[in-house]
Structures are given as structure tokens and as C-alpha cells.
Design a protein around this motif. Structure first.
Motif, PDB file in Angstrom:
ATOM      1  N   ASP A  34      -2.160 -16.564  46.149  1.00  0.00           N
ATOM      2  CA  ASP A  34      -1.358 -16.274  44.968  1.00  0.00           C
ATOM      3  C   ASP A  34      -0.930 -15.036  44.531  1.00  0.00           C
ATOM      4  OD1 ASP A  34      -0.272 -16.822  42.505  1.00  0.00           O
ATOM      5  OD2 ASP A  34      -2.115 -17.151  41.396  1.00  0.00           O
ATOM      6  N   THR A  35      -0.324 -14.379  45.550  1.00  0.00           N
ATOM      7  CA  THR A  35       0.292 -13.179  45.306  1.00  0.00           C
ATOM      8  C   THR A  35       1.505 -13.109  44.576  1.00  0.00           C
ATOM      9  OG1 THR A  35       1.519 -13.658  47.364  1.00  0.00           O
ATOM     10  CG2 THR A  35      -0.357 -12.297  47.789  1.00  0.00           C
ATOM     11  N   GLU A  36       1.957 -14.237  44.158  1.00  0.00           N
ATOM     12  CA  GLU A  36       2.990 -14.346  43.122  1.00  0.00           C
ATOM     13  C   GLU A  36       2.307 -13.931  41.657  1.00  0.00           C
ATOM     14  OE1 GLU A  36       5.790 -14.655  44.063  1.00  0.00           O
ATOM     15  OE2 GLU A  36       6.237 -16.498  45.180  1.00  0.00           O
ATOM     16  N   THR A  37       0.988 -14.090  41.329  1.00  0.00           N
ATOM     17  CA  THR A  37       0.413 -13.669  40.236  1.00  0.00           C
ATOM     18  C   THR A  37       0.382 -12.507  40.040  1.00  0.00           C
ATOM     19  OG1 THR A  37      -0.511 -16.028  39.623  1.00  0.00           O
ATOM     20  CG2 THR A  37      -1.257 -14.064  38.530  1.00  0.00           C
ATOM     21  N   THR A  38      -0.128 -11.749  41.231  1.00  0.00           N
ATOM     22  CA  THR A  38      -0.511 -10.339  41.301  1.00  0.00           C
ATOM     23  C   THR A  38       0.728  -9.542  41.109  1.00  0.00           C
ATOM     24  OG1 THR A  38      -0.401 -10.030  43.746  1.00  0.00           O
ATOM     25  CG2 THR A  38      -2.562 -10.694  42.768  1.00  0.00           C
ATOM     26  N   LEU A  39       2.029  -9.853  41.839  1.00  0.00           N
ATOM     27  CA  LEU A  39       3.193  -9.285  41.561  1.00  0.00           C
ATOM     28  C   LEU A  39       3.615  -9.331  40.141  1.00  0.00           C
ATOM     29  CD1 LEU A  39       5.806  -8.294  42.923  1.00  0.00           C
ATOM     30  CD2 LEU A  39       6.651 -10.444  43.012  1.00  0.00           C
ATOM     31  N   LEU A  40       3.444 -10.169  39.413  1.00  0.00           N
ATOM     32  CA  LEU A  40       3.939 -10.504  38.277  1.00  0.00           C
ATOM     33  C   LEU A  40       3.126  -9.534  37.346  1.00  0.00           C
ATOM     34  CD1 LEU A  40       5.522 -11.787  35.568  1.00  0.00           C
ATOM     35  CD2 LEU A  40       3.732 -13.430  35.694  1.00  0.00           C
ATOM     36  N   GLU A  41       1.741  -9.722  37.458  1.00  0.00           N
ATOM     37  CA  GLU A  41       0.626  -8.829  36.735  1.00  0.00           C
ATOM     38  C   GLU A  41       1.071  -7.339  37.042  1.00  0.00           C
ATOM     39  OE1 GLU A  41      -1.175  -9.686  34.128  1.00  0.00           O
ATOM     40  OE2 GLU A  41      -0.217 -11.747  34.599  1.00  0.00           O
ATOM     41  N   SER A  42       1.342  -7.000  38.247  1.00  0.00           N
ATOM     42  CA  SER A  42       1.594  -5.449  38.563  1.00  0.00           C
ATOM     43  C   SER A  42       2.689  -5.148  37.633  1.00  0.00           C
ATOM     44  CB  SER A  42       1.722  -5.354  39.927  1.00  0.00           C
ATOM     45  OG  SER A  42       3.207  -5.772  40.458  1.00  0.00           O
ATOM     46  N   TRP A  43       3.813  -5.780  37.398  1.00  0.00           N
ATOM     47  CA  TRP A  43       4.744  -5.471  36.678  1.00  0.00           C
ATOM     48  C   TRP A  43       4.546  -5.378  35.228  1.00  0.00           C
ATOM     49  CZ3 TRP A  43       9.229  -2.867  37.799  1.00  0.00           C
ATOM     50  CH2 TRP A  43       9.573  -3.062  39.154  1.00  0.00           C
ATOM     51  N   ARG A  44       3.811  -6.309  34.873  1.00  0.00           N
ATOM     52  CA  ARG A  44       3.333  -6.414  33.338  1.00  0.00           C
ATOM     53  C   ARG A  44       2.621  -5.147  33.089  1.00  0.00           C
ATOM     54  NH1 ARG A  44       1.653 -12.855  32.786  1.00  0.00           N
ATOM     55  NH2 ARG A  44       3.719 -13.571  31.732  1.00  0.00           N
ATOM     56  N   PHE A  45       1.832  -4.695  33.818  1.00  0.00           N
ATOM     57  CA  PHE A  45       0.863  -3.492  34.091  1.00  0.00           C
ATOM     58  C   PHE A  45       1.830  -2.508  33.501  1.00  0.00           C
ATOM     59  CE2 PHE A  45      -0.730   0.091  36.310  1.00  0.00           C
ATOM     60  CZ  PHE A  45      -1.768   0.503  35.597  1.00  0.00           C
ATOM     61  N   GLU A  46       2.777  -2.324  34.572  1.00  0.00           N
ATOM     62  CA  GLU A  46       3.623  -1.057  34.396  1.00  0.00           C
ATOM     63  C   GLU A  46       4.552  -1.033  33.492  1.00  0.00           C
ATOM     64  OE1 GLU A  46       5.176   2.517  35.320  1.00  0.00           O
ATOM     65  OE2 GLU A  46       3.467   1.361  36.061  1.00  0.00           O
ATOM     66  N   TRP A  47       5.044  -2.427  32.895  1.00  0.00           N
ATOM     67  CA  TRP A  47       5.732  -2.138  31.540  1.00  0.00           C
ATOM     68  C   TRP A  47       4.878  -1.883  30.501  1.00  0.00           C
ATOM     69  CZ3 TRP A  47      10.680  -4.251  29.938  1.00  0.00           C
ATOM     70  CH2 TRP A  47      11.644  -4.608  30.887  1.00  0.00           C
ATOM     71  N   ARG A  48       3.467  -2.257  30.500  1.00  0.00           N
ATOM     72  CA  ARG A  48       2.575  -1.834  29.399  1.00  0.00           C
ATOM     73  C   ARG A  48       2.437  -0.208  29.397  1.00  0.00           C
ATOM     74  NH1 ARG A  48      -0.711  -7.324  30.355  1.00  0.00           N
ATOM     75  NH2 ARG A  48       0.567  -8.470  29.096  1.00  0.00           N
ATOM     76  N   GLN A  49       2.490   0.303  30.506  1.00  0.00           N
ATOM     77  CA  GLN A  49       2.447   1.680  30.323  1.00  0.00           C
ATOM     78  C   GLN A  49       3.375   2.667  29.499  1.00  0.00           C
ATOM     79  OE1 GLN A  49      -0.540   2.540  32.091  1.00  0.00           O
ATOM     80  NE2 GLN A  49      -0.186   0.465  32.289  1.00  0.00           N
ATOM     81  N   HIS A  50       4.482   1.827  29.375  1.00  0.00           N
ATOM     82  CA  HIS A  50       5.733   2.119  28.349  1.00  0.00           C
ATOM     83  C   HIS A  50       5.623   1.767  27.263  1.00  0.00           C
ATOM     84  CE1 HIS A  50       7.016   4.284  32.162  1.00  0.00           C
ATOM     85  NE2 HIS A  50       6.618   3.083  32.957  1.00  0.00           N
ATOM     86  N   GLY A  51       4.767   0.963  26.633  1.00  0.00           N
ATOM     87  CA  GLY A  51       4.352   0.419  25.563  1.00  0.00           C
ATOM     88  C   GLY A  51       5.535  -0.828  25.284  1.00  0.00           C
ATOM     89  N   LEU A  52       5.789  -1.306  26.591  1.00  0.00           N
ATOM     90  CA  LEU A  52       6.581  -2.484  26.588  1.00  0.00           C
ATOM     91  C   LEU A  52       6.040  -3.962  27.230  1.00  0.00           C
ATOM     92  CD1 LEU A  52       9.809  -0.718  28.058  1.00  0.00           C
ATOM     93  CD2 LEU A  52       9.341  -1.278  25.898  1.00  0.00           C
ATOM     94  N   GLU A  53       6.449  -4.987  26.747  1.00  0.00           N
ATOM     95  CA  GLU A  53       5.966  -6.336  27.348  1.00  0.00           C
ATOM     96  C   GLU A  53       7.313  -6.986  28.113  1.00  0.00           C
ATOM     97  OE1 GLU A  53       3.220  -7.833  27.366  1.00  0.00           O
ATOM     98  OE2 GLU A  53       2.264  -6.086  26.143  1.00  0.00           O
ATOM     99  N   LEU A  54       6.703  -7.382  29.407  1.00  0.00           N
ATOM    100  CA  LEU A  54       7.631  -7.974  30.416  1.00  0.00           C
ATOM    101  C   LEU A  54       7.472  -9.598  30.125  1.00  0.00           C
ATOM    102  CD1 LEU A  54       9.446  -8.077  32.822  1.00  0.00           C
ATOM    103  CD2 LEU A  54       7.613  -7.938  34.312  1.00  0.00           C
ATOM    104  N   SER A  55       8.541 -10.312  29.855  1.00  0.00           N
ATOM    105  CA  SER A  55       8.723 -11.699  29.807  1.00  0.00           C
ATOM    106  C   SER A  55       8.629 -12.260  31.211  1.00  0.00           C
ATOM    107  CB  SER A  55      10.058 -12.200  29.204  1.00  0.00           C
ATOM    108  OG  SER A  55      10.021 -13.555  29.284  1.00  0.00           O
TER     109      SER A  55
END
Length: 225
Positions: free
Chosen positions: A16-37
């Protein structure tokens, strides 16, 4: 119809590397105080679309965005997530059964070989794989059949004597365009109604033994000229 080989997609199917891909991008958006849909995150084709994702984040952050630092931070985070992944439910049992049945196994992925091979080796699945065909080796990505045609060429097997396994509609389209019958196991991020073209749809590889799945496949469809 005799089956000699099975060809598996990689991301979202074997692991399930699709979930880890999505979560890595959510993590990175949160470093900037943002949320990824999640909406619109996954492309309807194979291949790397991360440059578009970085561009979207850069536009959201503004001039202060550091692309190199962002990439390093996100990929490090994803590697950590991937290190904890195990094969999807039922996959190890299917691989064992394939060996007992004398079937050769291949992987046909739109991802880069380094990503695919590294995860296969780490999880112990690589020992059962005869052939790899990956996105960095072909000019076009799924739904183009190029990576499946490469896998078949390397296997030395005709399409009618192999079966593909996929988790996305564009993957199913690629397999069928290469002349393969295709079993779909939809990933978490695709509506199940989009898999009507697949020859068989299962909720997971743990649903039934591999021999039953193969026995339940319809006869190969005649390809249109």
C-alpha cells in the motif's frame, strides 16, 4: 486456457505505497501550516506527477518555498513509512501458491525500478519474481500497454498465457490493451464502480486461493483490430 505467468502491478497492489505517498504529501503540506485534500491527488495515469504536486505546494506557500528542502524532507518521511509496510493481505499466500503451481511471476509498474526493486527485496517478495518491467524503461505509462508488453517480452510468454493483477482503472486498461486478462483489486482511493472493464474484481488477495481466482476467469476476450 493454460496459464504460465502472472503479472502484478506494484504500487497499491502488492504494497500500500499509495497511502504512504499521500501521507508524505500531507506531512509536507502541514510543515507549512496547510492541509492537502485527497480529492484529485491521484492521477488517472501511471508515471511520476510529483513535479505538478511540488508546483501546487509552491503556489500555496509562496516565494519562501524551498523546493529542495521540501523534497528531501518529504522523501525521507515516506521512506520511513515504506520501511514499515508489509505485503497486502493474501499476497504472500498467492506467491507461495503460484510457486506450487509452477507459475512464473512478473511485476509491471509505472514507478521507477529503484523504488519497486527496493521494496520487493525488503519484504522478501523479490525472490519469487522472475521479471521486472518498470516505468523508467518505457516511453509511455499506463494506460499505455508498454510496460506490460515489456514484461511479456522478458517472460517470453504470449499474452493469452498470462494474467495481470491491477488496482487502478488505468492499470486494467493497460493490461487489457496488451492482450491480457486482468483481475482488479481496487485500492482505497478509487471508486469500485470504475472497474467494470476488469475480467474479475476482488476486494483483496485474501478473498480466495489463487487457483480458484484463476479458474474463475472468463475466456480471453477477442481483441479489437
Amino acid at each position: 486456457m493454460t496459464i504460465d505467468a502472472l503479472i502484478f502491478d506494484f504500487d497499491g497492489l502488492l504494497l500500500d505505497t499509495e497511502t504512504t505517498l499521500l501521507e508524505s504529501w500531507r506531512f509536507e503540506w502541514r510543515q507549512h501550516g496547510l492541509e492537502l485534500s485527497e480529492h484529485g491527488f491521484f492521477a488517472d495515469h501511471g508515471g511520476d506527477v510529483n513535479e505538478e504536486r511540488y508546483a501546487a505546494l509552491a503556489a500555496a506557500v509562496g516565494p519562501a518555498y524551498d523546493r529542495a528542502a521540501s523534497h528531501a524532507r518529504r522523501t525521507t518521511y515516506r521512506r520511513g513509512l515504506n520501511q514499515r509496510l508489509e505485503p497486502a493481505p493474501g499476497i504472500r499466500a498467492w506467491f507461495r501458491e503460484a510457486g506450487e503451481l509452477g507459475l512464473r511471476l512478473a511485476v509491471a509498474s509505472s514507478s521507477h525500478e529503484d523504488h519497486v526493486r527496493g521494496n520487493l527485496v525488503r519484504t522478501g517478495l523479490a525472490a519469487d519474481i522472475t521479471v521486472l518491467a518498470c516505468g523508467n524503461e518505457v516511453a509511455a505509462h499506463k494506460p499505455d500497454p508498454a510496460v506490460y508488453l515489456l514484461a511479456l517480452k522478458r517472460l517470453g510468454v504470449a499474452a493469452e498465457r498470462a494474467v495481470a493483477f491491477e488496482d487502478t482503472p488505468h492499470g486494467v486498461a493497460a493490461a487489457q490493451a496488451a492482450g491480457l486478462r486482468c483481475v482488479a483489486i481496487p485500492n482505497l482511493y478509487v471508486e469500485k464502480a470504475r472497474f467494470a472493464a476488469a475480467d474479475l474484481v476482488l476486494p483483496s488477495a485474501a478473498t480466495a486461493p489463487l487457483s480458484e481466482v484463476l479458474a474463475g476467469l472468463p475466456e480471453r476476450r477477442t481483441r479489437r483490430p
